[in-house]
Design a protein around this motif. Structure first.
Motif, PDB file in Angstrom:
ATOM      1  N   LEU A 101      12.133   9.755  -1.041  1.00  0.00           N
ATOM      2  CA  LEU A 101      11.073  10.399  -0.259  1.00  0.00           C
ATOM      3  C   LEU A 101      10.907   9.740   1.109  1.00  0.00           C
ATOM      4  O   LEU A 101      10.724  10.420   2.123  1.00  0.00           O
ATOM      5  CB  LEU A 101       9.756  10.348  -1.028  1.00  0.00           C
ATOM      6  N   LYS A 102      10.971   8.410   1.132  1.00  0.00           N
ATOM      7  CA  LYS A 102      10.769   7.696   2.397  1.00  0.00           C
ATOM      8  C   LYS A 102      11.922   7.915   3.372  1.00  0.00           C
ATOM      9  O   LYS A 102      11.705   7.963   4.590  1.00  0.00           O
ATOM     10  CB  LYS A 102      10.587   6.204   2.134  1.00  0.00           C
ATOM     11  N   SER A 103      13.151   8.055   2.870  1.00  0.00           N
ATOM     12  CA  SER A 103      14.268   8.315   3.784  1.00  0.00           C
ATOM     13  C   SER A 103      14.164   9.711   4.376  1.00  0.00           C
ATOM     14  O   SER A 103      14.520   9.938   5.540  1.00  0.00           O
ATOM     15  CB  SER A 103      15.612   8.128   3.071  1.00  0.00           C
ATOM     16  N   CYS A 104      13.666  10.653   3.586  1.00  0.00           N
ATOM     17  CA  CYS A 104      13.423  11.996   4.096  1.00  0.00           C
ATOM     18  C   CYS A 104      12.369  11.952   5.204  1.00  0.00           C
ATOM     19  O   CYS A 104      12.522  12.574   6.259  1.00  0.00           O
ATOM     20  CB  CYS A 104      12.976  12.909   2.954  1.00  0.00           C
ATOM     21  N   GLU A 105      11.334  11.194   4.969  1.00  0.00           N
ATOM     22  CA  GLU A 105      10.273  11.026   5.963  1.00  0.00           C
ATOM     23  C   GLU A 105      10.796  10.324   7.210  1.00  0.00           C
ATOM     24  O   GLU A 105      10.426  10.670   8.342  1.00  0.00           O
ATOM     25  CB  GLU A 105       9.133  10.209   5.347  1.00  0.00           C
TER      26      GLU A 105
ATOM     27  N   GLN B 236       0.835  -1.207   0.000  1.00  0.00           N
ATOM     28  CA  GLN B 236       0.000   0.000   0.000  1.00  0.00           C
ATOM     29  C   GLN B 236       0.865   1.251   0.000  1.00  0.00           C
ATOM     30  O   GLN B 236       0.579   2.221  -0.702  1.00  0.00           O
ATOM     31  CB  GLN B 236      -0.931  -0.006   1.210  1.00  0.00           C
ATOM     32  N   ASP B 237       1.935   1.218   0.786  1.00  0.00           N
ATOM     33  CA  ASP B 237       2.850   2.353   0.862  1.00  0.00           C
ATOM     34  C   ASP B 237       3.553   2.566  -0.483  1.00  0.00           C
ATOM     35  O   ASP B 237       3.683   3.697  -0.964  1.00  0.00           O
ATOM     36  CB  ASP B 237       3.885   2.112   1.962  1.00  0.00           C
ATOM     37  N   LEU B 238       4.019   1.481  -1.082  1.00  0.00           N
ATOM     38  CA  LEU B 238       4.673   1.577  -2.387  1.00  0.00           C
ATOM     39  C   LEU B 238       3.718   2.143  -3.436  1.00  0.00           C
ATOM     40  O   LEU B 238       4.100   2.996  -4.245  1.00  0.00           O
ATOM     41  CB  LEU B 238       5.173   0.202  -2.832  1.00  0.00           C
ATOM     42  N   LYS B 239       2.482   1.674  -3.398  1.00  0.00           N
ATOM     43  CA  LYS B 239       1.484   2.148  -4.366  1.00  0.00           C
ATOM     44  C   LYS B 239       1.183   3.628  -4.173  1.00  0.00           C
ATOM     45  O   LYS B 239       1.104   4.391  -5.142  1.00  0.00           O
ATOM     46  CB  LYS B 239       0.194   1.329  -4.230  1.00  0.00           C
ATOM     47  N   ARG B 240       1.049   4.047  -2.916  1.00  0.00           N
ATOM     48  CA  ARG B 240       0.731   5.452  -2.617  1.00  0.00           C
ATOM     49  C   ARG B 240       1.843   6.378  -3.105  1.00  0.00           C
ATOM     50  O   ARG B 240       1.585   7.402  -3.740  1.00  0.00           O
ATOM     51  CB  ARG B 240       0.513   5.615  -1.109  1.00  0.00           C
ATOM     52  N   TYR B 241       3.071   6.018  -2.824  1.00  0.00           N
ATOM     53  CA  TYR B 241       4.193   6.855  -3.242  1.00  0.00           C
ATOM     54  C   TYR B 241       4.432   6.769  -4.748  1.00  0.00           C
ATOM     55  O   TYR B 241       4.851   7.749  -5.366  1.00  0.00           O
ATOM     56  CB  TYR B 241       5.459   6.478  -2.468  1.00  0.00           C
ATOM     57  N   LYS B 242       4.164   5.612  -5.321  1.00  0.00           N
ATOM     58  CA  LYS B 242       4.318   5.480  -6.768  1.00  0.00           C
ATOM     59  C   LYS B 242       3.330   6.394  -7.496  1.00  0.00           C
ATOM     60  O   LYS B 242       3.684   7.046  -8.482  1.00  0.00           O
ATOM     61  CB  LYS B 242       4.105   4.030  -7.196  1.00  0.00           C
ATOM     62  N   ILE B 243       2.098   6.461  -7.017  1.00  0.00           N
ATOM     63  CA  ILE B 243       1.095   7.346  -7.615  1.00  0.00           C
ATOM     64  C   ILE B 243       1.566   8.797  -7.525  1.00  0.00           C
ATOM     65  O   ILE B 243       1.439   9.572  -8.480  1.00  0.00           O
ATOM     66  CB  ILE B 243      -0.273   7.165  -6.920  1.00  0.00           C
ATOM     67  N   LEU B 244       2.117   9.174  -6.372  1.00  0.00           N
ATOM     68  CA  LEU B 244       2.642  10.534  -6.201  1.00  0.00           C
ATOM     69  C   LEU B 244       3.746  10.814  -7.218  1.00  0.00           C
ATOM     70  O   LEU B 244       3.735  11.867  -7.878  1.00  0.00           O
ATOM     71  CB  LEU B 244       3.191  10.696  -4.781  1.00  0.00           C
ATOM     72  N   ILE B 245       4.679   9.884  -7.368  1.00  0.00           N
ATOM     73  CA  ILE B 245       5.777  10.054  -8.315  1.00  0.00           C
ATOM     74  C   ILE B 245       5.244  10.156  -9.740  1.00  0.00           C
ATOM     75  O   ILE B 245       5.662  11.030 -10.525  1.00  0.00           O
ATOM     76  CB  ILE B 245       6.774   8.879  -8.214  1.00  0.00           C
ATOM     77  N   GLU B 246       4.309   9.284 -10.089  1.00  0.00           N
ATOM     78  CA  GLU B 246       3.748   9.281 -11.453  1.00  0.00           C
ATOM     79  C   GLU B 246       3.091  10.622 -11.770  1.00  0.00           C
ATOM     80  O   GLU B 246       3.260  11.165 -12.874  1.00  0.00           O
ATOM     81  CB  GLU B 246       2.715   8.153 -11.606  1.00  0.00           C
ATOM     82  N   GLU B 247       2.354  11.155 -10.817  1.00  0.00           N
ATOM     83  CA  GLU B 247       1.687  12.442 -11.035  1.00  0.00           C
ATOM     84  C   GLU B 247       2.693  13.562 -11.220  1.00  0.00           C
ATOM     85  O   GLU B 247       2.510  14.454 -12.063  1.00  0.00           O
ATOM     86  CB  GLU B 247       0.746  12.751  -9.864  1.00  0.00           C
ATOM     87  N   GLU B 248       3.761  13.545 -10.459  1.00  0.00           N
ATOM     88  CA  GLU B 248       4.794  14.579 -10.582  1.00  0.00           C
ATOM     89  C   GLU B 248       5.548  14.449 -11.905  1.00  0.00           C
ATOM     90  O   GLU B 248       5.898  15.455 -12.527  1.00  0.00           O
ATOM     91  CB  GLU B 248       5.761  14.499  -9.403  1.00  0.00           C
TER      92      GLU B 248
ATOM     93  N   GLN C  12       7.877  17.204   0.832  1.00  0.00           N
ATOM     94  CA  GLN C  12       7.625  18.079  -0.321  1.00  0.00           C
ATOM     95  C   GLN C  12       8.920  18.682  -0.860  1.00  0.00           C
ATOM     96  O   GLN C  12       9.080  18.864  -2.062  1.00  0.00           O
ATOM     97  CB  GLN C  12       6.646  19.192   0.066  1.00  0.00           C
ATOM     98  N   GLU C  13       9.846  18.987   0.032  1.00  0.00           N
ATOM     99  CA  GLU C  13      11.127  19.550  -0.396  1.00  0.00           C
ATOM    100  C   GLU C  13      11.940  18.549  -1.220  1.00  0.00           C
ATOM    101  O   GLU C  13      12.779  18.935  -2.032  1.00  0.00           O
ATOM    102  CB  GLU C  13      11.955  19.965   0.821  1.00  0.00           C
ATOM    103  N   ALA C  14      11.698  17.267  -0.994  1.00  0.00           N
ATOM    104  CA  ALA C  14      12.494  16.220  -1.640  1.00  0.00           C
ATOM    105  C   ALA C  14      11.949  15.810  -3.005  1.00  0.00           C
ATOM    106  O   ALA C  14      12.645  15.132  -3.767  1.00  0.00           O
ATOM    107  CB  ALA C  14      12.575  14.996  -0.725  1.00  0.00           C
ATOM    108  N   ILE C  15      10.720  16.219  -3.333  1.00  0.00           N
ATOM    109  CA  ILE C  15      10.094  15.749  -4.574  1.00  0.00           C
ATOM    110  C   ILE C  15      10.909  16.070  -5.824  1.00  0.00           C
ATOM    111  O   ILE C  15      11.092  15.189  -6.685  1.00  0.00           O
ATOM    112  CB  ILE C  15       8.649  16.285  -4.678  1.00  0.00           C
TER     113      ILE C  15
ATOM    114  N   ILE D 121      18.295  15.963   2.701  1.00  0.00           N
ATOM    115  CA  ILE D 121      17.217  16.957   2.595  1.00  0.00           C
ATOM    116  C   ILE D 121      16.385  16.994   3.880  1.00  0.00           C
ATOM    117  O   ILE D 121      15.913  18.053   4.305  1.00  0.00           O
ATOM    118  CB  ILE D 121      16.328  16.671   1.371  1.00  0.00           C
ATOM    119  N   GLY D 122      16.244  15.818   4.506  1.00  0.00           N
ATOM    120  CA  GLY D 122      15.511  15.739   5.777  1.00  0.00           C
ATOM    121  C   GLY D 122      16.335  16.164   6.970  1.00  0.00           C
ATOM    122  O   GLY D 122      15.864  16.087   8.105  1.00  0.00           O
TER     123      GLY D 122
END
Length: 296
Positions: free
Chosen positions: A53-57, A5-17, A64-67, A196-197
């Motif tokens: 993104l996850k290492s920043c988190e 679920q986490d991979l899917k959520r972040y993948k969608i974010l990356i795809e949109e960007e 957002q700064e890491a995107i 970045i984090g």
């Protein structure tokens, strides 16, 4: 939330960007943007930008700064795949379940599409550096990514991989190839996200070591899948390493030892994550385990 679920959520974010990064103007060189988008938007695991993104988190940074750096990392990774698939290198027909870039656009445009993605990655990172008044953490993150992609990183690994074809090589040389060709960008993704984090030096070293372990395990699993994998699931040709007489972890160490070493690297990666907040580290623990059994 579990790993998938986490991979899917972040993948969608990356795809949109990723869909936002190219200009939509009618320009004479529009074909090169089409070729770049063809490979960049073709799917894939998006592992490297997700790790950034996850290492920043993980270290309580502002994701957002890491995107922009995550997007740049995926561009660099995709450029390397386009060039890796060329006839002069691995000469592959399929990537991410689609025809490789040069099979659609020809060798010349494929080379330029890779060049374009690499250059645009640095444009995106530099834009962020400038907009943030040359903040050291963004400069340091960009420097980490640049070093990992250069001749002391990924390109260096690719070079030794090419000159080692049709030769018997030592385990030491194979380790060099894996640590640079595959692991370098994975390691840099984790470290750049940590920078970045605003992670401390100890946390940065832990992220670097974790990246090294999962990077090598990722490549060992790839070498195993090149023998036992399903082309439809993998989305690329299997058996290509054997056809090209390339040395792999399996060809040098054998299947049984490859599986044992894969599990050893997994255990080392998981142990590192015990140093971080348990809840936030769960993703990385589950990821290390998943990479040893993935089928694509």
């Amino acid at each position: 939330m579990n790993l998938q679920q986490d991979l899917k959520r972040y993948k969608i974010l990356i795809e949109e960007e990723l869909k936002k990064v190219f200009p939509k103007d009618n320009i004479p060189q529009e074909i090169i943007l089409e070729s770049m988008e063809y490979s960049l938007l073709a799917g894939g695991k998006r592992l490297r930008p997700i790790l950034l993104l996850k290492s920043c988190e993980l270290v309580n940074g502002n994701v957002q700064e890491a995107i922009p750096f995550a997007i740049a990392m995926e561009m660099i990774h995709t450029y390397s795949l386009i060039h890796d698939d060329l006839p002069a290198m691995d000469d592959d027909d399929y990537r991410r379940g689609n025809l490789t870039n040069h099979k659609v656009y020809g060798d010349g445009l494929a080379i330029l599409a890779g060049d374009g993605l690499l250059n645009y990655a640095y444009e995106i990172m530099l834009k962020t550096v400038i907009e943030n008044k040359y903040s050291n953490k963004f400069i340091d993150a960009m420097n980490e990514i640049a070093n990992s992609a250069g001749f002391n990183g990924m390109i260096g690994g690719q070079v030794v991989d090419i000159i080692s074809e049709n030769k018997e090589i030592s385990p030491k040389i194979l380790d060099f190839i894996h640590l640079n060709k595959t692991s370098a960008l994975i390691e840099a993704s984790l470290v750049a996200g940590g920078i970045i984090g605003e992670a401390n030096s100890q946390e940065i070293q832990l992220l670097r070591d974790y990246g090294k372990y999962i990077g090598v395990s990722f490549q060992i699993r790839d070498d195993i899948l090149d023998i036992v994998g399903d082309q439809k699931i993998l989305g690329k040709d299997i058996g290509s390493d054997i056809d090209k007489e390339k040395s792999t972890y399996v060809s040098i160490h054998g299947m049984d030892k490859s599986i044992i070493d894969l599990e050893t690297y997994r255990d080392k990666a998981i142990k590192i994550m015990s140093k971080f907040d348990k809840n936030k580290a769960t993703f990385f623990v589950e990821l290390a385990d998943y990479l040893t059994v993935r089928d694509n």
